[in-house]
Design a protein around this motif. Sequence first.
Motif, PDB file in Angstrom:
ATOM      1  N   ILE A 142      35.864  41.366  46.829  1.00 49.87           N
ATOM      2  CA  ILE A 142      35.901  42.346  45.735  1.00 49.87           C
ATOM      3  C   ILE A 142      34.962  43.507  46.078  1.00 49.87           C
ATOM      4  N   TYR A 143      35.071  44.627  45.338  1.00 51.59           N
ATOM      5  CA  TYR A 143      34.125  45.704  45.653  1.00 51.59           C
ATOM      6  C   TYR A 143      33.231  46.070  44.470  1.00 51.59           C
ATOM      7  N   ASN A 144      33.495  45.520  43.274  1.00 53.34           N
ATOM      8  CA  ASN A 144      32.526  45.728  42.188  1.00 53.34           C
ATOM      9  C   ASN A 144      32.551  44.551  41.210  1.00 53.34           C
ATOM     10  N   LEU A 145      31.589  44.561  40.267  1.00 55.69           N
ATOM     11  CA  LEU A 145      31.458  43.392  39.391  1.00 55.69           C
ATOM     12  C   LEU A 145      32.529  43.343  38.307  1.00 55.69           C
ATOM     13  N   ASP A 146      33.159  44.495  38.006  1.00 53.34           N
ATOM     14  CA  ASP A 146      34.277  44.452  37.048  1.00 53.34           C
ATOM     15  C   ASP A 146      35.373  43.551  37.579  1.00 53.34           C
ATOM     16  N   MET A 147      35.605  43.660  38.879  1.00 49.53           N
ATOM     17  CA  MET A 147      36.647  42.820  39.497  1.00 49.53           C
ATOM     18  C   MET A 147      36.297  41.343  39.329  1.00 49.53           C
ATOM     19  N   LEU A 148      35.009  41.018  39.495  1.00 52.29           N
ATOM     20  CA  LEU A 148      34.581  39.616  39.403  1.00 52.29           C
ATOM     21  C   LEU A 148      34.922  39.043  38.033  1.00 52.29           C
ATOM     22  N   ASP A 149      34.623  39.808  36.979  1.00 50.88           N
ATOM     23  CA  ASP A 149      34.867  39.311  35.624  1.00 50.88           C
ATOM     24  C   ASP A 149      36.322  38.944  35.383  1.00 50.88           C
TER      25      ASP A 149
END
Length: 371
Positions: A99-106
Amino acid sequence: MYLNVCLDGAIIVLACVKLRHAVYIIRGEMMETKYINLKEVNSYEKLVEAGQAVRDGKLVVFPTETVYGIGANALDEKAVLGIYEAKGRNNDNPLIVHIYNLDMLDGLVKNIGSIEKLLINKFWPGPLTIIFDKKEVIPYNVTAGLETVGIRMPSNKVAQILIENSGCPIAAPSANISGKPSGTDIADIKQELWNKVDYIIDGGMTDIGLESTVIQVIDKRIHILRPGKITAEDLREVADVIIDKHIFEKIEGNEKVKSPGMKYKHYAPNTKCILVYSENEKMLVEKVKELATYNSLIMCKNQNLDKYNVKNKLGMGNNLEEISKNIFSLLRKVDSYDVDLVIIEGVAREGLGLAIMNRLLRACEYNYVEL
Ligand code: TXA
Ligand code: MG
């Protein structure tokens, strides 16, 4: 007559071209690889097309700071299937999602604990894969049927831009045919994967050279399932660390493991290899000399090259960082020497040395001498 000779010639040339660039059928499609060179020039606009290709279900080889990956849209089950086909990978061995940011993680995982949050803050972007509970959006062929998923946020610029351009998480195992050392050098990758993937993005030799550290937090403790550049010592700054016993022990029969990748033969050349280690450098050198025969190859630290009076020797590097960077491309060269035995100098299992010894032990199929 002249025409016949020309035609025959053309057919032979065509046959040769076909042999050198065999076209494979992956996901029911003929593959023809496009090569993007980002080695010298940082022309990241070329990554727009590659990002779109990932979104459309294509396979894209891309560099990360650890090793190259074969990437596909992690939310597209059919595209992910293509990865397994291209690598010849067993379908019970799960993939890491990038992933490239934490929004993606969520969007991908649930129950993110406090230790995982600390690890993310400290080590992402970077070479650390964290195992989380997966959300439903992730197809089971990414996780090989598990309810958990390994996620990492690479620090390599090309990888980051590719993921951002694709707009989707990218599932990517190391870029190599299953069982071979992970791809760190584009020449090896081209040889193995040409026309088995849609794109190969050349970002030069990878920095670290060993795959990411894989961890799982269980009962507030960090279990290292695969050692890497983020070391046990680094992780201890966040919580207690347990080094999984299978990192150094051969797995017997149906023994249960925390990470399926531990079960598979990996990194091993066809030639028989033996790993030798002693914390006493003099004893180590003596043992290597004793084991060496006329027809063997010695892989050693650069500073020991002069100590061995044999025909075949390979320098691994001057320090742990260099050894880590070189080790997979060196292991790939071993078979070309046509020797009976390869003797490899080990290093102390501290810091990055833990990861190096884990890969070398597997390359030697646990054939190990310690003094
Ligand atoms: O540095 C890396 O991690 C590279 C680059 C491309 O990011 N990727 C990589 O992927 O090394 P691969 O597929 O070669 O190794 C992934 C490892 C395997 O040993 C697999 O079993 C383990 O991670 N793994 C993945 N998901 C897991 C899960 N849910 N639980 C336990 N282990 C998992
Ligand atoms: Mg791999």
